[in-house]
Scaffold this motif. Structure first.
Motif, PDB file in Angstrom:
ATOM      1  N   VAL A  36      29.492   6.340 -18.056  1.00  0.00           N
ATOM      2  CA  VAL A  36      30.116   7.022 -19.183  1.00  0.00           C
ATOM      3  C   VAL A  36      29.503   8.412 -19.282  1.00  0.00           C
ATOM      4  CG1 VAL A  36      30.663   4.913 -20.464  1.00  0.00           C
ATOM      5  CG2 VAL A  36      28.486   6.063 -20.872  1.00  0.00           C
ATOM      6  N   MET A  37      30.229   9.326 -19.876  1.00  0.00           N
ATOM      7  CA  MET A  37      29.737  10.688 -20.064  1.00  0.00           C
ATOM      8  C   MET A  37      29.324  10.866 -21.522  1.00  0.00           C
ATOM      9  SD  MET A  37      30.116  11.713 -17.012  1.00  0.00           S
ATOM     10  CE  MET A  37      29.885  13.472 -16.992  1.00  0.00           C
ATOM     11  N   ALA A  38      28.232  11.585 -21.737  1.00  0.00           N
ATOM     12  CA  ALA A  38      27.756  11.849 -23.089  1.00  0.00           C
ATOM     13  C   ALA A  38      27.008  13.175 -23.096  1.00  0.00           C
ATOM     14  CB  ALA A  38      26.853  10.724 -23.568  1.00  0.00           C
ATOM     15  N   SER A  39      26.871  13.755 -24.282  1.00  0.00           N
ATOM     16  CA  SER A  39      26.175  15.035 -24.432  1.00  0.00           C
ATOM     17  C   SER A  39      24.953  14.872 -25.313  1.00  0.00           C
ATOM     18  CB  SER A  39      27.101  16.077 -25.064  1.00  0.00           C
ATOM     19  OG  SER A  39      28.157  16.376 -24.210  1.00  0.00           O
ATOM     20  N   GLU A  41      20.679  16.901 -26.013  1.00  0.00           N
ATOM     21  CA  GLU A  41      19.571  17.707 -25.495  1.00  0.00           C
ATOM     22  C   GLU A  41      18.475  16.856 -24.875  1.00  0.00           C
ATOM     23  OE1 GLU A  41      18.223  20.124 -28.743  1.00  0.00           O
ATOM     24  OE2 GLU A  41      19.895  21.510 -28.539  1.00  0.00           O
ATOM     25  N   THR A  42      18.361  15.600 -25.329  1.00  0.00           N
ATOM     26  CA  THR A  42      17.302  14.712 -24.848  1.00  0.00           C
ATOM     27  C   THR A  42      17.900  13.367 -24.420  1.00  0.00           C
ATOM     28  OG1 THR A  42      16.883  13.700 -26.998  1.00  0.00           O
ATOM     29  CG2 THR A  42      15.640  15.729 -26.486  1.00  0.00           C
ATOM     30  N   VAL A  43      17.080  12.559 -23.765  1.00  0.00           N
ATOM     31  CA  VAL A  43      17.495  11.217 -23.368  1.00  0.00           C
ATOM     32  C   VAL A  43      17.966  10.443 -24.607  1.00  0.00           C
ATOM     33  CG1 VAL A  43      16.637   8.988 -22.526  1.00  0.00           C
ATOM     34  CG2 VAL A  43      16.073  11.102 -21.295  1.00  0.00           C
ATOM     35  N   GLY A  44      17.215  10.518 -25.682  1.00  0.00           N
ATOM     36  CA  GLY A  44      17.578   9.812 -26.913  1.00  0.00           C
ATOM     37  C   GLY A  44      18.898  10.281 -27.478  1.00  0.00           C
ATOM     38  N   ASP A  45      19.115  11.603 -27.481  1.00  0.00           N
ATOM     39  CA  ASP A  45      20.384  12.152 -27.979  1.00  0.00           C
ATOM     40  C   ASP A  45      21.560  11.602 -27.175  1.00  0.00           C
ATOM     41  OD1 ASP A  45      18.971  13.755 -29.774  1.00  0.00           O
ATOM     42  OD2 ASP A  45      19.162  15.566 -28.535  1.00  0.00           O
ATOM     43  N   VAL A  46      21.397  11.554 -25.860  1.00  0.00           N
ATOM     44  CA  VAL A  46      22.471  11.081 -24.980  1.00  0.00           C
ATOM     45  C   VAL A  46      22.749   9.597 -25.247  1.00  0.00           C
ATOM     46  CG1 VAL A  46      23.114  10.620 -22.580  1.00  0.00           C
ATOM     47  CG2 VAL A  46      22.096  12.824 -23.204  1.00  0.00           C
ATOM     48  N   LEU A  47      21.697   8.791 -25.349  1.00  0.00           N
ATOM     49  CA  LEU A  47      21.891   7.365 -25.597  1.00  0.00           C
ATOM     50  C   LEU A  47      22.527   7.124 -26.965  1.00  0.00           C
ATOM     51  CD1 LEU A  47      18.605   5.926 -24.076  1.00  0.00           C
ATOM     52  CD2 LEU A  47      20.917   5.827 -23.107  1.00  0.00           C
ATOM     53  N   ARG A  48      22.130   7.897 -27.961  1.00  0.00           N
ATOM     54  CA  ARG A  48      22.750   7.769 -29.288  1.00  0.00           C
ATOM     55  C   ARG A  48      24.210   8.199 -29.245  1.00  0.00           C
ATOM     56  NH1 ARG A  48      17.390   8.816 -30.633  1.00  0.00           N
ATOM     57  NH2 ARG A  48      17.636  11.072 -30.479  1.00  0.00           N
ATOM     58  N   VAL A  82      26.220   7.835 -26.666  1.00  0.00           N
ATOM     59  CA  VAL A  82      26.926   6.688 -26.087  1.00  0.00           C
ATOM     60  C   VAL A  82      27.127   5.633 -27.174  1.00  0.00           C
ATOM     61  CG1 VAL A  82      26.822   4.804 -24.401  1.00  0.00           C
ATOM     62  CG2 VAL A  82      26.090   7.107 -23.743  1.00  0.00           C
ATOM     63  N   GLY A  83      26.092   5.397 -27.987  1.00  0.00           N
ATOM     64  CA  GLY A  83      26.181   4.428 -29.074  1.00  0.00           C
ATOM     65  C   GLY A  83      27.192   4.805 -30.133  1.00  0.00           C
ATOM     66  N   ASN A  84      27.378   6.105 -30.368  1.00  0.00           N
ATOM     67  CA  ASN A  84      28.393   6.542 -31.335  1.00  0.00           C
ATOM     68  C   ASN A  84      29.792   6.231 -30.831  1.00  0.00           C
ATOM     69  OD1 ASN A  84      26.580   7.523 -33.226  1.00  0.00           O
ATOM     70  ND2 ASN A  84      26.570   9.573 -32.367  1.00  0.00           N
ATOM     71  N   THR A  85      29.988   6.351 -29.530  1.00  0.00           N
ATOM     72  CA  THR A  85      31.289   6.060 -28.931  1.00  0.00           C
ATOM     73  C   THR A  85      31.497   4.554 -28.778  1.00  0.00           C
ATOM     74  OG1 THR A  85      31.223   8.152 -27.738  1.00  0.00           O
ATOM     75  CG2 THR A  85      32.776   6.502 -26.926  1.00  0.00           C
ATOM     76  N   TYR A  86      30.439   3.842 -28.462  1.00  0.00           N
ATOM     77  CA  TYR A  86      30.498   2.395 -28.224  1.00  0.00           C
ATOM     78  C   TYR A  86      29.503   1.701 -29.158  1.00  0.00           C
ATOM     79  CZ  TYR A  86      32.869   3.884 -23.966  1.00  0.00           C
ATOM     80  OH  TYR A  86      33.732   4.459 -23.072  1.00  0.00           O
ATOM     81  N   PRO A  87      29.928   1.361 -30.367  1.00  0.00           N
ATOM     82  CA  PRO A  87      29.007   0.779 -31.363  1.00  0.00           C
ATOM     83  C   PRO A  87      28.276  -0.481 -30.891  1.00  0.00           C
ATOM     84  CG  PRO A  87      31.051   1.433 -32.403  1.00  0.00           C
ATOM     85  CD  PRO A  87      31.258   1.594 -30.926  1.00  0.00           C
TER      86      PRO A  87
END
Length: 117
Positions: free
Chosen positions: A25-28, A30-37, A39-44
């Motif tokens: 999946v693609m996500a935006s 600045e940090t690893v945590g931001d990217v994982l969050r 992904v979580g916003n898109t896929y609860p």
């Protein structure tokens, strides 16, 4: 258009049902945590089962950035078009806050989530 880096997140087989069956999946962020969050916003379901309520990654998971084999922490910065790989290192489990509806129904505040063997 966002100036945040766009990152390709590789999803292990054990977690693909949480992201619609996708292996990537693609996500935006600045940090690893931001990217994982992101992904979580898109896929609860991903957020509930992979990101613990205290902000850490579920036990049994680690993340690698680019070609690095060392696990990265949530504050590690990411670059444009970088690859973030989630690695299942064992049984994935995390005590997470129950969804709001379950709390209202009187369910326990925490639940143990396990994915895999």
């Amino acid at each position: 258009m966002s100036e945040l880096p766009v990152v390709s997140v590789h999803i292990p087989m054990e977690l693909r049902t949480l992201v619609g069956g996708h292996d990537e999946v693609m996500a935006s962020g600045e940090t690893v945590g931001d990217v994982l969050r992101a992904v979580g916003n898109t896929y609860p379901e991903f957020a509930v089962r992979v990101l613990c309520g205290d902000g850490r990654l579920a036990e049994g998971l680690s993340v690698c950035l680019g070609g690095c084999t060392q696990p990265q922490d949530f504050s590690s910065p990411v670059g444009q078009e970088e690859v973030l790989t989630i690695v299942a290192t064992g049984v994935v489990a995390c005590a997470v806050p129950a969804p709001e509806k379950a709390r209202q129904a009187g369910a326990p505040v925490e639940a143990l989530i396990s994915i895999g063997d």
